[in-house]
Design a protein around this motif. Structure first.
Motif: not given
Length: 60
Positions: A38-39, A43-49, A51-54
């Motif tokens: 999905l990452s 293609k947006d590392a900041e968004l992915i990180c 969401l992981i934290n959320e």
């Protein structure tokens, strides 16, 4: 942009079915692979990180 409720429920059902099909010891690997796939699509590392934290907040 957000996903509509019916589509989100479809994703939830599909994910739940996939997880339930796997032996417990393979579920973490599956989820890790899924996040990486999905990452690659997002293609947006900041968004992915973020969401992981959320997701961690719901598990605490």
């Amino acid at each position: 942009m957000s996903i509509d409720i019916l589509s989100l429920e479809k994703v939830y059902d599909n994910l739940s079915f996939a997880i339930d099909k796997l032996p417990e010891e393979k579920r973490s690997l599956f989820l890790t692979k899924l996040v990486l796939l999905l990452s690659n699509e997002i293609k947006d590392a900041e968004l992915i990180c973020r969401l992981i934290n959320e997701a961690l907040v719901f598990e605490a």
